[in-house]
Design a protein around this motif. Structure first.
Motif, PDB file in Angstrom:
ATOM      1  N   ILE A  41       0.839  -1.211   0.000  1.00 22.12           N
ATOM      2  CA  ILE A  41       0.000   0.000   0.000  1.00 22.12           C
ATOM      3  C   ILE A  41       0.869   1.255   0.000  1.00 22.12           C
ATOM      4  CG2 ILE A  41      -1.669   1.328   1.399  1.00 22.12           C
ATOM      5  CD1 ILE A  41      -2.786  -1.478   2.272  1.00 22.12           C
ATOM      6  N   GLN A  42       2.069   1.147   0.567  1.00 19.40           N
ATOM      7  CA  GLN A  42       3.002   2.279   0.615  1.00 19.40           C
ATOM      8  C   GLN A  42       3.858   2.396  -0.651  1.00 19.40           C
ATOM      9  OE1 GLN A  42       5.078   1.311   4.206  1.00 19.40           O
ATOM     10  NE2 GLN A  42       3.441   2.056   5.555  1.00 19.40           N
ATOM     11  N   SER A  43       3.573   1.559  -1.635  1.00 18.55           N
ATOM     12  CA  SER A  43       4.351   1.566  -2.881  1.00 18.55           C
ATOM     13  C   SER A  43       4.246   2.917  -3.592  1.00 18.55           C
ATOM     14  CB  SER A  43       3.850   0.464  -3.809  1.00 18.55           C
ATOM     15  OG  SER A  43       4.404   0.610  -5.098  1.00 18.55           O
ATOM     16  N   PRO A  44       5.357   3.398  -4.189  1.00 21.50           N
ATOM     17  CA  PRO A  44       5.282   4.642  -4.971  1.00 21.50           C
ATOM     18  C   PRO A  44       4.527   4.449  -6.289  1.00 21.50           C
ATOM     19  CG  PRO A  44       7.502   3.695  -5.049  1.00 21.50           C
ATOM     20  CD  PRO A  44       6.726   2.880  -4.068  1.00 21.50           C
ATOM     21  N   GLN A  45       4.277   3.190  -6.657  1.00 20.89           N
ATOM     22  CA  GLN A  45       3.515   2.923  -7.883  1.00 20.89           C
ATOM     23  C   GLN A  45       2.021   2.901  -7.553  1.00 20.89           C
ATOM     24  OE1 GLN A  45       5.382   0.036 -10.763  1.00 20.89           O
ATOM     25  NE2 GLN A  45       6.454  -0.586  -8.908  1.00 20.89           N
ATOM     26  N   GLU A  46       1.280   3.824  -8.104  1.00 20.54           N
ATOM     27  CA  GLU A  46      -0.133   3.991  -7.769  1.00 20.54           C
ATOM     28  C   GLU A  46      -0.936   2.705  -7.973  1.00 20.54           C
ATOM     29  OE1 GLU A  46      -2.862   7.587  -8.788  1.00 20.54           O
ATOM     30  OE2 GLU A  46      -3.309   6.071 -10.308  1.00 20.54           O
ATOM     31  N   VAL A  47      -0.755   2.037  -9.113  1.00 22.98           N
ATOM     32  CA  VAL A  47      -1.547   0.837  -9.424  1.00 22.98           C
ATOM     33  C   VAL A  47      -1.284  -0.262  -8.398  1.00 22.98           C
ATOM     34  CG1 VAL A  47      -1.971  -0.980 -11.128  1.00 22.98           C
ATOM     35  CG2 VAL A  47      -1.667   1.374 -11.889  1.00 22.98           C
ATOM     36  N   GLU A  48      -0.020  -0.435  -8.001  1.00 20.25           N
ATOM     37  CA  GLU A  48       0.323  -1.460  -7.011  1.00 20.25           C
ATOM     38  C   GLU A  48      -0.355  -1.169  -5.674  1.00 20.25           C
ATOM     39  OE1 GLU A  48       4.239  -4.003  -5.838  1.00 20.25           O
ATOM     40  OE2 GLU A  48       4.510  -1.830  -5.910  1.00 20.25           O
ATOM     41  N   ALA A  49      -0.311   0.101  -5.267  1.00 22.57           N
ATOM     42  CA  ALA A  49      -0.940   0.496  -4.001  1.00 22.57           C
ATOM     43  C   ALA A  49      -2.449   0.279  -4.043  1.00 22.57           C
ATOM     44  CB  ALA A  49      -0.627   1.957  -3.693  1.00 22.57           C
ATOM     45  N   LEU A  50      -3.094   0.639  -5.175  1.00 25.64           N
ATOM     46  CA  LEU A  50      -4.549   0.479  -5.296  1.00 25.64           C
ATOM     47  C   LEU A  50      -4.942  -0.999  -5.310  1.00 25.64           C
ATOM     48  CD1 LEU A  50      -5.344   3.248  -7.944  1.00 25.64           C
ATOM     49  CD2 LEU A  50      -5.894   3.309  -5.506  1.00 25.64           C
ATOM     50  N   HIS A  51      -4.144  -1.822  -6.020  1.00 17.19           N
ATOM     51  CA  HIS A  51      -4.403  -3.269  -6.002  1.00 17.19           C
ATOM     52  C   HIS A  51      -4.300  -3.808  -4.575  1.00 17.19           C
ATOM     53  CE1 HIS A  51      -4.823  -3.409 -10.187  1.00 17.19           C
ATOM     54  NE2 HIS A  51      -3.640  -3.893 -10.573  1.00 17.19           N
ATOM     55  N   ALA A  52      -3.265  -3.347  -3.848  1.00 14.81           N
ATOM     56  CA  ALA A  52      -3.058  -3.835  -2.472  1.00 14.81           C
ATOM     57  C   ALA A  52      -4.235  -3.457  -1.572  1.00 14.81           C
ATOM     58  CB  ALA A  52      -1.760  -3.263  -1.906  1.00 14.81           C
ATOM     59  N   LEU A  53      -4.806  -2.279  -1.799  1.00 17.23           N
ATOM     60  CA  LEU A  53      -5.972  -1.854  -1.013  1.00 17.23           C
ATOM     61  C   LEU A  53      -7.183  -2.735  -1.322  1.00 17.23           C
ATOM     62  CD1 LEU A  53      -5.416   1.987  -1.278  1.00 17.23           C
ATOM     63  CD2 LEU A  53      -5.637   0.739   0.873  1.00 17.23           C
ATOM     64  N   THR A  54      -7.331  -3.129  -2.585  1.00 21.27           N
ATOM     65  CA  THR A  54      -8.426  -4.046  -2.956  1.00 21.27           C
ATOM     66  C   THR A  54      -8.228  -5.398  -2.271  1.00 21.27           C
ATOM     67  OG1 THR A  54      -8.731  -2.952  -5.089  1.00 21.27           O
ATOM     68  CG2 THR A  54      -9.596  -5.188  -4.887  1.00 21.27           C
ATOM     69  N   VAL A  55      -6.966  -5.876  -2.262  1.00 19.49           N
ATOM     70  CA  VAL A  55      -6.667  -7.150  -1.583  1.00 19.49           C
ATOM     71  C   VAL A  55      -7.004  -7.029  -0.092  1.00 19.49           C
ATOM     72  CG1 VAL A  55      -4.897  -8.852  -1.002  1.00 19.49           C
ATOM     73  CG2 VAL A  55      -4.844  -7.736  -3.241  1.00 19.49           C
ATOM     74  N   LEU A  56      -6.611  -5.905   0.505  1.00 16.64           N
ATOM     75  CA  LEU A  56      -6.879  -5.675   1.926  1.00 16.64           C
ATOM     76  C   LEU A  56      -8.376  -5.754   2.216  1.00 16.64           C
ATOM     77  CD1 LEU A  56      -6.132  -4.716   4.833  1.00 16.64           C
ATOM     78  CD2 LEU A  56      -6.247  -2.362   3.964  1.00 16.64           C
ATOM     79  N   GLU A  57      -9.175  -5.042   1.417  1.00 16.46           N
ATOM     80  CA  GLU A  57     -10.622  -5.019   1.642  1.00 16.46           C
ATOM     81  C   GLU A  57     -11.250  -6.400   1.419  1.00 16.46           C
ATOM     82  OE1 GLU A  57     -12.391  -0.878   0.443  1.00 16.46           O
ATOM     83  OE2 GLU A  57     -10.887  -1.469  -1.018  1.00 16.46           O
ATOM     84  N   THR A  58     -10.721  -7.138   0.441  1.00 15.75           N
ATOM     85  CA  THR A  58     -11.232  -8.487   0.195  1.00 15.75           C
ATOM     86  C   THR A  58     -10.896  -9.414   1.362  1.00 15.75           C
ATOM     87  OG1 THR A  58     -10.799  -8.082  -2.158  1.00 15.75           O
ATOM     88  CG2 THR A  58     -11.362 -10.322  -1.532  1.00 15.75           C
ATOM     89  N   CYS A  59      -9.705  -9.233   1.940  1.00 14.59           N
ATOM     90  CA  CYS A  59      -9.328 -10.020   3.133  1.00 14.59           C
ATOM     91  C   CYS A  59     -10.252  -9.697   4.309  1.00 14.59           C
ATOM     92  CB  CYS A  59      -7.876  -9.723   3.525  1.00 14.59           C
ATOM     93  SG  CYS A  59      -6.659 -10.514   2.465  1.00 14.59           S
ATOM     94  N   VAL A  60     -10.595  -8.431   4.458  1.00 15.56           N
ATOM     95  CA  VAL A  60     -11.504  -8.041   5.539  1.00 15.56           C
ATOM     96  C   VAL A  60     -12.837  -8.763   5.371  1.00 15.56           C
ATOM     97  CG1 VAL A  60     -12.837  -6.116   6.509  1.00 15.56           C
ATOM     98  CG2 VAL A  60     -10.419  -5.813   6.005  1.00 15.56           C
ATOM     99  N   ASN A  61     -13.273  -8.929   4.113  1.00 17.90           N
ATOM    100  CA  ASN A  61     -14.525  -9.635   3.828  1.00 17.90           C
ATOM    101  C   ASN A  61     -14.448 -11.129   4.077  1.00 17.90           C
ATOM    102  OD1 ASN A  61     -16.844  -8.104   2.741  1.00 17.90           O
ATOM    103  ND2 ASN A  61     -15.314  -7.293   1.350  1.00 17.90           N
ATOM    104  N   ASN A  62     -13.261 -11.712   3.839  1.00 16.88           N
ATOM    105  CA  ASN A  62     -13.174 -13.170   3.765  1.00 16.88           C
ATOM    106  C   ASN A  62     -12.342 -13.845   4.848  1.00 16.88           C
ATOM    107  OD1 ASN A  62     -14.536 -14.005   1.066  1.00 16.88           O
ATOM    108  ND2 ASN A  62     -13.336 -12.209   0.551  1.00 16.88           N
ATOM    109  N   CYS A  63     -11.589 -13.074   5.637  1.00 21.89           N
ATOM    110  CA  CYS A  63     -10.582 -13.716   6.509  1.00 21.89           C
ATOM    111  C   CYS A  63     -10.891 -13.697   8.004  1.00 21.89           C
ATOM    112  CB  CYS A  63      -9.204 -13.118   6.235  1.00 21.89           C
ATOM    113  SG  CYS A  63      -8.646 -13.446   4.544  1.00 21.89           S
ATOM    114  N   GLY A  64     -12.086 -13.291   8.389  1.00 20.38           N
ATOM    115  CA  GLY A  64     -12.530 -13.505   9.765  1.00 20.38           C
ATOM    116  C   GLY A  64     -11.960 -12.593  10.833  1.00 20.38           C
ATOM    117  N   GLU A  65     -12.291 -12.942  12.086  1.00 21.29           N
ATOM    118  CA  GLU A  65     -12.026 -12.056  13.219  1.00 21.29           C
ATOM    119  C   GLU A  65     -10.541 -11.913  13.552  1.00 21.29           C
ATOM    120  OE1 GLU A  65     -14.427 -12.789  16.639  1.00 21.29           O
ATOM    121  OE2 GLU A  65     -16.287 -12.806  15.485  1.00 21.29           O
ATOM    122  N   ARG A  66      -9.742 -12.969  13.335  1.00 18.99           N
ATOM    123  CA  ARG A  66      -8.307 -12.848  13.630  1.00 18.99           C
ATOM    124  C   ARG A  66      -7.669 -11.790  12.738  1.00 18.99           C
ATOM    125  NH1 ARG A  66      -4.909 -17.725  12.985  1.00 18.99           N
ATOM    126  NH2 ARG A  66      -3.307 -16.328  13.774  1.00 18.99           N
TER     127      ARG A  66
END
Length: 287
Positions: A41-66
Motif C-alpha cells: 500500500i506504501q508503494s510509490p507505484q499507484e496501481v500497485e498500491a490500489l491493487h493492495a488496497l483491494t486485496v486488503l478489503e477483500t481479506c476483511v470480507n473473507n478472513c474472519g475475526e483474527r
C-alpha cells in the motif's frame, strides 16, 4: 506479488482469492498478511498500491475475526496513516491512493464500531486536518458485514441471503460487488430494525413490570387503610399509563410472532398488567 502486480491495470481476482485462501489456511496468515499488504500500500507505484488496497478489503470480507483484530491494531493503522501523513509518504502518494486509504479507515469506523483504535486513528487524522471531511463511500465499494455479530444475527440465521452474499463477494464482476454491497446494506438495515424492536420491547416490558409492582403495593396498602391523597393520585396516574401500555404490548406481540420466547414474555407482562388494572377498577367501584 501477483495479486498486486502493477503491470496489470485490472484486479487479478483469481490471485486475490488465492491470497485470501492462503491467509485462512496458514496459522500465521492473519498476522503476516497485514504487514505484507502495508508494504504494498506504501508503494510509490499507484496501481500497485490500489491493487493492495483491494486485496486488503477483500481479506476483511473473507478472513474472519483474527484478521480483523490485526488491522485494528495501531501497528497496522500507523502504516496506513503514513500514506496520508505529509511527515511520511503523504507528499508523494497519489491523491487517488490517499482517497482510497481514507475511505478504508472511515468505512472501518462504521463497520467495526467496537474497535476504539480505528475510531481514534480516524479522529486524529481529522484533528490534524489531514482528513477534511468524511468520504462518501461509492456504491461498488467492498464493505464487510460488521463483526462480531450477535448469535442470532440475520447474517447467520438467513441462510438464503448469506449464501447469496458469499457468492456475490467471490465474484470478479463489478456489478456483483455492487449487488453484494446493496445486499449488505439491506441486511444491516434489517438487523438494525430488529435490534430497535428488541430495545422497544425490553423498555416497554420493564415499564410494565415497574408499574405493576407499584400498583400492587398501593392496592395492598388500600386493603389495610385509606390511601392518602398523594397515593390515590399516584394510583390513578399508574392506572391511566397502564391502559396506554396495553395497546403497546399488543403491537409488540404482533411484531414478535417469529420469536416464541419474546412473545411469551410480552404475553406474561400483558397478563400481569390486565390483572392489576382489573383490581384497580374493583377498588374504584367499591369506593
Amino acid at each position: 506479488d501477483k495479486a498486486t502486480d502493477p503491470s496489470i491495470p485490472e484486479e487479478n481476482w483469481e490471485c486475490i482469492q488465492r491470497f485470501c485462501d492462503q491467509v485462512n489456511a496458514d496459522t500465521e496468515g492473519p498476522s503476516l498478511a497485514p504487514r505484507l499488504l502495508a508494504h504494498k500500500i506504501q508503494s510509490p507505484q499507484e496501481v500497485e498500491a490500489l491493487h493492495a488496497l483491494t486485496v486488503l478489503e477483500t481479506c476483511v470480507n473473507n478472513c474472519g475475526e483474527r484478521f480483523h483484530s490485526e488491522i485494528a491494531k495501531f501497528r497496522f493503522l500507523n502504516e496506513l496513516i503514513k500514506v496520508l501523513s505529509p511527515k511520511y509518504y503523504g507528499t508523494w502518494s497519489s491523491e487517488k491512493v490517499k482517497s482510497r486509504v481514507t475511505e478504508v479507515i472511515f468505512s472501518w469506523t462504521v463497520w467495526f464500531p467496537q474497535e476504539v483504535k480505528i475510531r481514534d486513528a480516524y479522529q486524529m487524522l481529522k484533528k490534524q486536518g489531514i482528513v477534511k471531511e468524511d468520504p462518501k463511500v461509492p456504491e461498488d465499494k467492498i464493505l464487510p458485514p460488521p463483526s462480531p455479530r450477535p448469535q442470532d444475527s440475520i447474517f447467520d440465521t438467513d441462510d438464503e441471503k448469506s449464501q447469496l452474499l458469499a457468492r456475490l463477494l467471490k465474484s470478479s464482476h463489478a456489478e456483483d460487488l455492487q449487488a453484494a454491497n446493496r445486499l449488505i446494506k439491506s441486511m444491516i438495515k434489517e438487523e438494525q430494525e430488529k435490534a430497535a424492536k428488541a430495545s422497544r420491547r425490553a423498555a416497554t416490558i420493564s415499564e410494565v413490570s415497574e408499574n405493576v409492582k407499584r400498583m400492587d403495593e398501593l392496592l395492598e396498602d388500600c386493603k389495610r387503610q385509606e390511601l392518602s391523597q398523594s397515593d390515590q393520585e399516584t394510583l390513578q396516574t399508574l392506572f391511566h399509563r397502564g391502559e396506554k401500555l396495553r395497546p403497546l404490548l399488543f403491537r409488540l406481540a404482533s411484531e414478535t410472532v417469529d420469536d416464541d420466547e419474546a412473545l411469551a414474555e410480552i404475553l406474561e407482562a400483558n397478563d400481569r398488567l390486565t390483572r392489576v388494572l382489573g383490581q384497580c377498577r374493583q377498588v374504584v367501584a367499591s369506593h
